[in-house]
Design a protein around this motif. Sequence first.
Motif, PDB file in Angstrom:
ATOM      1  N   SER A   1       0.820  -1.211   0.000  1.00 27.74           N
ATOM      2  CA  SER A   1       0.000   0.000   0.000  1.00 27.74           C
ATOM      3  C   SER A   1       0.861   1.271   0.000  1.00 27.74           C
ATOM      4  O   SER A   1       1.347   1.705   1.054  1.00 27.74           O
ATOM      5  CB  SER A   1      -0.913  -0.011   1.234  1.00 27.74           C
ATOM      6  OG  SER A   1      -1.582   1.211   1.381  1.00 27.74           O
ATOM      7  N   PRO A   2       1.038   1.888  -1.168  1.00 31.44           N
ATOM      8  CA  PRO A   2       1.787   3.148  -1.222  1.00 31.44           C
ATOM      9  C   PRO A   2       0.945   4.314  -0.719  1.00 31.44           C
ATOM     10  O   PRO A   2      -0.277   4.229  -0.658  1.00 31.44           O
ATOM     11  CB  PRO A   2       2.099   3.297  -2.715  1.00 31.44           C
ATOM     12  CG  PRO A   2       0.949   2.610  -3.387  1.00 31.44           C
ATOM     13  CD  PRO A   2       0.580   1.450  -2.500  1.00 31.44           C
TER      14      PRO A   2
ATOM     15  N   ARG B   1       0.615  -2.277 -11.492  1.00 30.52           N
ATOM     16  CA  ARG B   1       0.533  -3.436 -10.584  1.00 30.52           C
ATOM     17  C   ARG B   1      -0.598  -3.317  -9.566  1.00 30.52           C
ATOM     18  O   ARG B   1      -0.760  -4.204  -8.732  1.00 30.52           O
ATOM     19  CB  ARG B   1       1.866  -3.605  -9.871  1.00 30.52           C
ATOM     20  CG  ARG B   1       2.148  -2.536  -8.834  1.00 30.52           C
ATOM     21  CD  ARG B   1       3.581  -2.544  -8.353  1.00 30.52           C
ATOM     22  NE  ARG B   1       4.473  -1.890  -9.301  1.00 30.52           N
ATOM     23  CZ  ARG B   1       5.803  -1.831  -9.165  1.00 30.52           C
ATOM     24  NH1 ARG B   1       6.378  -2.411  -8.132  1.00 30.52           N
ATOM     25  NH2 ARG B   1       6.538  -1.208 -10.056  1.00 30.52           N
ATOM     26  N   ALA B   2      -1.362  -2.232  -9.588  1.00 36.96           N
ATOM     27  CA  ALA B   2      -2.493  -2.008  -8.673  1.00 36.96           C
ATOM     28  C   ALA B   2      -2.064  -1.987  -7.220  1.00 36.96           C
ATOM     29  O   ALA B   2      -2.778  -2.427  -6.326  1.00 36.96           O
ATOM     30  CB  ALA B   2      -3.575  -3.063  -8.895  1.00 36.96           C
ATOM     31  N   GLY B   3      -0.872  -1.480  -6.995  1.00 35.95           N
ATOM     32  CA  GLY B   3      -0.294  -1.380  -5.665  1.00 35.95           C
ATOM     33  C   GLY B   3       1.164  -1.027  -5.822  1.00 35.95           C
ATOM     34  O   GLY B   3       1.538  -0.336  -6.772  1.00 35.95           O
ATOM     35  N   ALA B   4       2.005  -1.508  -4.917  1.00 33.70           N
ATOM     36  CA  ALA B   4       3.444  -1.275  -5.014  1.00 33.70           C
ATOM     37  C   ALA B   4       4.178  -2.614  -4.947  1.00 33.70           C
ATOM     38  O   ALA B   4       3.597  -3.643  -4.584  1.00 33.70           O
ATOM     39  CB  ALA B   4       3.905  -0.351  -3.888  1.00 33.70           C
ATOM     40  N   ASN B   5       5.468  -2.574  -5.327  1.00 25.68           N
ATOM     41  CA  ASN B   5       6.364  -3.736  -5.222  1.00 25.68           C
ATOM     42  C   ASN B   5       5.867  -4.906  -6.077  1.00 25.68           C
ATOM     43  O   ASN B   5       5.693  -4.765  -7.269  1.00 25.68           O
ATOM     44  CB  ASN B   5       6.556  -4.120  -3.761  1.00 25.68           C
ATOM     45  CG  ASN B   5       7.102  -2.974  -2.938  1.00 25.68           C
ATOM     46  OD1 ASN B   5       7.795  -2.102  -3.465  1.00 25.68           O
ATOM     47  ND2 ASN B   5       6.789  -2.947  -1.659  1.00 25.68           N
ATOM     48  N   MET B   6       5.606  -6.065  -5.442  1.00 29.41           N
ATOM     49  CA  MET B   6       5.087  -7.212  -6.199  1.00 29.41           C
ATOM     50  C   MET B   6       3.722  -6.862  -6.787  1.00 29.41           C
ATOM     51  O   MET B   6       3.049  -5.944  -6.319  1.00 29.41           O
ATOM     52  CB  MET B   6       4.925  -8.427  -5.282  1.00 29.41           C
ATOM     53  CG  MET B   6       6.204  -8.915  -4.632  1.00 29.41           C
ATOM     54  SD  MET B   6       7.386  -9.569  -5.819  1.00 29.41           S
ATOM     55  CE  MET B   6       6.568 -11.095  -6.297  1.00 29.41           C
ATOM     56  N   ASN B   7       3.319  -7.626  -7.806  1.00 30.12           N
ATOM     57  CA  ASN B   7       1.955  -7.400  -8.295  1.00 30.12           C
ATOM     58  C   ASN B   7       0.946  -7.690  -7.182  1.00 30.12           C
ATOM     59  O   ASN B   7       1.179  -8.519  -6.303  1.00 30.12           O
ATOM     60  CB  ASN B   7       1.648  -8.248  -9.527  1.00 30.12           C
ATOM     61  CG  ASN B   7       1.667  -9.759  -9.331  1.00 30.12           C
ATOM     62  OD1 ASN B   7       1.892 -10.491 -10.279  1.00 30.12           O
ATOM     63  ND2 ASN B   7       1.457 -10.265  -8.135  1.00 30.12           N
ATOM     64  N   THR B   8      -0.148  -6.958  -7.191  1.00 34.64           N
ATOM     65  CA  THR B   8      -1.243  -7.266  -6.271  1.00 34.64           C
ATOM     66  C   THR B   8      -1.771  -8.650  -6.603  1.00 34.64           C
ATOM     67  O   THR B   8      -1.873  -9.036  -7.770  1.00 34.64           O
ATOM     68  CB  THR B   8      -2.357  -6.219  -6.397  1.00 34.64           C
ATOM     69  OG1 THR B   8      -1.840  -4.953  -5.963  1.00 34.64           O
ATOM     70  CG2 THR B   8      -3.571  -6.586  -5.557  1.00 34.64           C
TER      71      THR B   8
END
Length: 366
Positions: A50-51, A74-81
């Motif tokens: 969660s950014p 990615r609908a979020g941050a880092n790894m794909n959601t």
Amino acid sequence: MKKTLFTLLLSGVITLSFTQFHTVKIPTPSPKVIETQRLGITDITVDYHSPAVRGRDIWNDVVGSYSDPNLAWRAGANMNTRISFTTDVLIEGQSLKAGSYGFHIDTQEDGSWTLMFAHHDNQWGSYYLNRDEHIALKVNVTPTSAPFSEQLDYKFIDRTENSVVIALDWGEKRIPLTVSVDLNKTVVANFRYELLGINTYRWEAWNDAASWCLNHDTNLEEALQWANRSVNGGYNGFSANKNVANMTTKARLEKKLNKAEALEATLNEIKSMSLSAYEANGLAIFLLQSNRPKDAFEITNNALKNAPGTWYLTLNLGLCQYFLGNKKAALKSLAEAEKNTPQGFKSRLAEIKEEVTNGTYKVPGT
């Protein structure tokens, strides 16, 4: 030479220190969040990072930076959601098999956004998403406005018995996604699975499954088999438990399936059993719904001998008398019931008395 070698070694140590993997938990700017909710019997889990907005123009400068038609967000941050479902579901009315999916979004200038569910659910971001090979399902939705959310947040809203909206909220924008299930299909399939396990030895489980099907008007023939299994037990009668609860479920199913002869036999058995005030109340209501006021009167009158003054039994006695054509006796019983009726039910009792007086009372469920 020694100085040069030392410098090279030191450089190597520094390089290694920057490339090593972290082995302790360290707070991150975009913390990991896992949200799980159950829809019917289907568990839905959203696993994301969660950014925060942090004063940025997120939908233009952050999400908008993924405007490359070959690069999704990615609908979020880092790894794909990651979104997972424990049963088959419908996403915006389209079928998606049970499983875990990487969740990616295409932002479109015309306001129509494409949500994509990928078989590969463990990608870093969306950089390597292969639209031809990885995508299991694509749906289009239109974002809406929402109260400001500093952190990117997935919420479960607008729940019904068989549907829920997963809302991605960030900044002042919401991306809604409707998930629905075939409730009857998923629940019945799960009953069949669970009743082969340890629940096969529990009469309550067979009765619960039969009752659920009855209440949802589905799978009735098999539900009757389950009710009989609750009563009669399994192999060699193991775990048999004939009681008022499962016999009443059986009777209700026989009525629903128009098995008149079997229903008559079942009711005769129930009438010979010892009934608590609560059980007699439920059976009397069922008998009134089945247009059997004489049987309902007999059950209720006998129960009142063991539990005199029980307000709901006295109420039922009045309703039995009403359907047997004795309005005067009915109103007398209703007046007697009023003495012990809880405050919260008195207004409904007053309505029932008026309906009985006017000859317009109908049993709920008929």
